[in-house]
Enzyme design. Structure first.
Site, PDB file in Angstrom:
ATOM      1  N   GLU A 161     -24.827   8.231 -52.284  1.00  0.00           N
ATOM      2  CA  GLU A 161     -25.900   8.823 -51.519  1.00  0.00           C
ATOM      3  C   GLU A 161     -27.557   9.020 -51.567  1.00  0.00           C
ATOM      4  OE1 GLU A 161     -24.841  12.721 -54.044  1.00  0.00           O
ATOM      5  OE2 GLU A 161     -22.821  12.687 -53.018  1.00  0.00           O
ATOM      6  N   GLU A 166     -15.981  11.687 -50.470  1.00  0.00           N
ATOM      7  CA  GLU A 166     -16.029  12.731 -51.865  1.00  0.00           C
ATOM      8  C   GLU A 166     -15.187  13.641 -51.687  1.00  0.00           C
ATOM      9  OE1 GLU A 166     -18.921  13.347 -54.564  1.00  0.00           O
ATOM     10  OE2 GLU A 166     -19.280  10.547 -54.642  1.00  0.00           O
TER      11      GLU A 166
END
Ligand SMILES: *[C@@H]1O[C@H](CO)[C@@H](O)[C@H](O)[C@H]1NC(C)=O
Ligand SMILES: *[C@@H]1O[C@H](CO)[C@@H](O)[C@H](O)[C@H]1NC(C)=O
Ligand SMILES: *[C@@H]1O[C@H](CO)[C@@H](O)[C@H](O)[C@H]1NC(C)=O
Ligand SMILES: *[C@@H]1O[C@H](CO)[C@@H](O)[C@H](O)[C@H]1NC(C)=O
Ligand SMILES: *[C@@H]1O[C@H](CO)[C@@H](O)[C@H](O)[C@H]1NC(C)=O
Length: 870
Positions: free
Chosen positions: A202, A271
């Site tokens: 991320e 995710e």
């Protein structure tokens, strides 16, 4: 739809059974790994194109599940992996936790809960694939985002940017990990299970904050990863500038609209959050199974090919591994498998059904481009069809309020609001995301004494043998240093401990008003976080802490001073280090301002005074939590453990609770601290309550976009009352429980609790008031062969012992709080009792043989049942 198949064949406790059983299972499975001729197993080539991963020339549609190895224990791993496989999962995904693996520079640890190789081999043995997200920055609600705290103190280091020492250590750990995996032949290119690896995590969220250095770093990280030559593709999640051939992937509650940055890359969802994590003092978030299923179905409808649940089993942040500030020891995550390793119904079962149906469409989905059809303003179909006649369709209703009847290929279909129907043959609905056919389990925590005499009548009925050790309030032994003003807490402890003493003293004249019951002496403190206890002359005066949103806090408290010299001792605490954010490693903790008000001369500012420091507790320095088998002089025996005593260590010899159910420690009567069993770190406990003035839901509306604040429970309750103690940590007898209590509690009230399925609920409804069960026709009716049937099952070795609620009519409410509506078949309960009582499982057909189908003709009929299991 066969409602029974959403239950687990493991719907019993053997998979978490006692240590002994587990040891057998494990050694046999590991022996099998050793015996298998690893070198002769064929290697897999893993490539990709815009549609999917291609393994050995075959396109793959993959369901993946995050299970983090250090968040459970090795004895649980085979059962968790098996339960994932049974739930229709093909791939296990895990992060690699650098700070667990390299506790000091160049000193590696891959044992115990950190035995990554063993974890991989268990997955390989189960015939599943793996996604290895090495990072090694991981965030993950894990302490310091997974990076070693020592790395922050390597001179010149800035995390996650073009910083030479950072890149040096990152590459060194990445290479070490990759080489370990290679040595064990764990990459698919070597015949192993790993089909994808991840570098960074991320970073796209924060890259801009690092300017040009950030851009250079992202590129460097990708190239460094590629240079590892693993033979399998690399991914970077939430990374808008991942260079070819690295695949950028999506993390979110919904990723159907995600498009990889380059058209030759497949759409991968690393995710999908099926729940959310908790922080001490905050409410308990839940994501409804209907919405998780909706998000997954929408992703595959819109061309996705790899979907991963983060988390599928969240588990436990044992010891001090929780990130922060304030992430709870439980990392349950409302995941399909609960913290304790039990399948969570209906979520686990509903998703299992979904996986089966999606997999049945694999060929049609992966070998064709879809045709998009509008079915209404907020309704659409994607149809995957090829010349050979294979056809699969997804019909979506994105309206978050209204059901809709749509026409598709001249047939009408009823689509509940915010749902997707999947038609594997473009005709029959095999699954609708909003129709949960799977039962809901009622799980409770059954208390059991630390010394359960009931299980063994011959055992003496005697109370526990407690021993105690009192910490000094303030500097114990020799002070570490004295300095004018405040040092940063984390810079000082380097996170070797949560605790740092800040002490000073002040002189109080006998003439002060507050000594003569006129006015009050007040202490005012400001702190960067995370929590603090104030002791004046060794007596606890006040405690304070930040909340789940902000670590900082300030407070004022009356304090009891005496004439003459007074000692002020502040016990400052961290509760998990920051896990993410730009430059997060520079965020500090500890007091920044301390003042005492109420003097005749006004306020005394102690901020710049001489403060004396002591790092950690005496018990920690003595490694008292490991002292259980020594004839130690540290501990003082006591017949009754003292109550409401701050800074107290307690030790008791406890029994292993009988049976096989998972075990937790019930800490509702304690304040805040840490616990160990047999030297194993259970973790931080803090039954901190959430405000009862916050909003909680009794019934969650699954419709509409989810966010973690949407379906929260637990207002006015402790965020975490129970703390998982893995069964494999118990010995048959002589188990040593050690507790460190900071504020004060009643240890005589500590209990174990056993996690038990005590009941089940199920409900079934039909779409239309005019629904004619006797004459089933039309493809909008899912059970076009069988009559709608409600199935209920209790755990193995238990039976349905009573019927708590049964109504055919229009009952409302949810499991645990069903209520009769104005339409109710009076014979419902008698019928359910006749069919279900004293059975392990039962099936209730919605038919006129069972119920009065003529009842309230204009009402949509529903059957709701709740039973007890024992
Ligand atoms: C393992 O491989 C070797 C060499 O390829 C072969 O001779 C042997 O039979 C294999 N063993 C097993 C158990 O398959
Ligand atoms: C936490 O504290 C901050 C500031 O003190 C406040 O703005 C915020 O609403 C609090 N959050 C919660 C969840 O209580
Ligand atoms: C910790 O110490 C370093 C080095 O002295 C300093 O640069 C940094 O600002 C300190 N951090 C905090 C939060 O005070
Ligand atoms: C349930 O039904 C009863 C009676 O029809 C009604 O009073 C109540 O408001 C309903 N509750 C919910 C949550 O719909
Ligand atoms: C459950 O019921 C079956 C018969 O249906 C009986 O044989 C069995 O003993 C019962 N088990 C328990 C735990 O009551």
């Amino acid at each position: 739809m066969n409602t029974m198949s959403c239950l687990s064949s493991n719907f019993k406790f053997v998979f978490l059974a006692s240590t002994v059983i587990w040891m057998t299972v494990m050694s046999s499975s590991l022996a099998a790994v050793d015996a298998s001729n690893v070198t002769t197993i064929g290697t897999d080539s893993v490539t990709y194109d815009r549609r999917s991963l291609i393994i050995n020339g075959q396109r793959k549609l993959l369901i993946s599940a995050s299970i983090h190895y250090p968040r459970s224990v090795p004895a649980m791993w085979p059962g968790l992996v098996r339960l994932a496989k049974e739930g229709g999962v093909d791939v296990i995904e895990t992060y690699v936790f650098w700070n667990g693996h390299e506790p000091s520079p160049g000193n590696y640890y891959f044992g115990g809960r950190f035995d990554l190789v063993k974890f991989c081999k268990i997955i390989q043995q189960a015939g599943m694939y793996m996604i290895l997200r090495i990072g090694p920055f991981v965030a993950a609600e894990w302490n310091f985002g997974g990076l070693p705290v020592w790395l922050h103190y390597v001179p010149g280091t800035t995390f996650r940017t073009d910083s030479e020492p950072f890149k040096y250590h990152m590459q060194k750990f990445m290479t070490y990990t990759v080489n370990l995996m290679k040595r064990e032949r764990l990459f698919a290119s070597q015949g192993g299970p790993i089909i994808l690896s991840q570098v960074e995590n991320e970073y796209g969220y924060y890259e801009n904050a690092y300017g040009e250095g950030g851009k250079r770093y992202a590129l460097w990280a990708a190239k460094m990863a590629l240079s590892q030559n693993t033979g399998v593709p690399w991914i970077m999640c939430q990374q808008y500038d991942a260079p070819d051939p690295v695949i950028d992937t999506c993390n979110s509650f919904y990723c159907d609209q995600f498009k990889p940055i380059s058209p030759n890359k497949p759409k991968i969802w690393t995710e999908n959050w099926p729940g959310w994590f908790k922080t001490f003092g905050a409410r308990d978030p839940h994501r409804p199974a209907e919405d998780v299923a909706y998000s997954v179905a929408r992703f595959f409808q819109k061309g996705g090919s790899v979907q991963n649940y983060y988390m599928y089993h969240g588990g436990t942040n044992f010891g001090r591994t929780a990130g922060g500030p304030f992430i709870t020891t439980s990392y349950d995550y409302d995941a399909p498998i609960d913290e304790y390793g039990l399948p969570r119904f209906p979520k686990w079962g509903h998703l299992k059904e979904l996986h089966k149906v999606i997999k049945s469409c694999e060929h049609a989905l992966l070998n064709n481009d879809p045709t998009l059809l509008s079915l209404g303003p907020l309704q659409e179909a994607d149809v995957y069809e090829d010349a050979s006649g294979a056809c699969a369709a997804f019909l979506a209703n994105m309206d978050d309020k209204n059901d809709k009847v749509v026409q598709f290929r001249h047939v009408s279909y009823h689509l509940p609001a915010w749902s997707v129907s999947i038609l594997p043959d473009c005709k029959n609905v095999a699954f609708n995301t909003a129709k949960v056919g799977c039962q809901t389990s009622i799980v409770n925590m059954a208390p059991i004494d630390l010394h359960p005499t009931a299980s063994s009548p011959k055992r003496d009925i005697k109370s526990l043998q407690w021993e105690v050790f009192k910490e000094t309030a303030g500097v114990w032994g020799v002070a570490d240093f004295t300095k004018n003003g405040f040092v940063d807490h984390i810079n000082t402890t380097k996170d070797a401990t949560d605790y740092l003493w800040y002490t000073t003293s002040i002189f109080v004249h006998a003439e002060e008003d507050f000594l003569r019951n006129r006015g009050t002496a007040m202490l005012f403190v400001e702190s960067k976080g995370h929590a603090m206890h104030v002791f004046i002359n060794k007596k606890l005066q006040a405690s304070a802490s930040g909340n789940g949103t902000v670590p900082q806090f300030k407070f004022g408290t009356p304090i009891a001073l005496k004439a003459g010299k007074n000692e002020i001792a502040l016990l400052s605490m961290t509760v998990g280090l920051q896990t993410a954010g730009a430059f997060y490693e520079w965020i500090g903790a500890g007091p920044t301002s301390v003042k005492v008000a109420g003097f005749k001369t006004g306020t005394m500012d102690l901020t710049a005074s001489a403060w004396t420091y002591k790092i950690g507790l005496q018990g920690e320095h003595l490694r008292i939590q490991k002292s259980y088998n020594l004839k130690s002089k540290i501990w003082a025996p006591t017949s009754q453990p003292p109550k409401q005593q701050p800074l107290t260590w307690y030790k008791a010899v406890v029994d292993a609770p009988p049976g096989n159910e998972p075990v937790a420690l019930d800490m509702i009567h304690m304040g805040k601290g840490m616990a160990w069993l047999n030297g194993q770190e259970i973790g931080r406990y803090w039954p901190r309550r959430t405000s009862k003035y916050e909003n909680c839901v009794t019934q969650c509306d699954y419709r509409g976009k989810f966010n973690p604040d949407k379906c929260v429970t637990g207002c006015g309750q402790p965020t975490q009352r129970w703390y998982h103690v893995p069964r494999s940590w118990f010995k048959p007898s002589g188990n040593v429980l050690i507790i460190f209590e900071e504020i004060g509690g009643d240890p005589s009230q500590i209990r174990f609790s056993m996690r038990k399925v005590s009941g089940a609920c199920g409900h079934l409804s039909v779409d239309h008031p005019s629904f004619d069960v006797e004459n089933l026709q039309g493809s909008e009716i899912e059970n076009d062969k069988n009559r709608p049937t409600l199935s209920l099952k209790c755990p193995t070795n238990t039976n349905i012992s009573s019927v708590k609620f049964a109504s055919f009519g229009n009952p409302n409410g949810t499991c645990g709080s069903y209520m009769l509506g104005d339409c109710h078949d009076q014979n419902s309960a008698a019928l359910v009792e006749k069919v279900c009582l004293n059975q392990n499982e039962c099936a209730l057909e919605m038919s006129s043989a069972n119920f009065n189908m003529q009842l309230c003709p204009s009402t949509v009929k529903k059957l709701a049942v709740e039973v007890n299991c024992s």
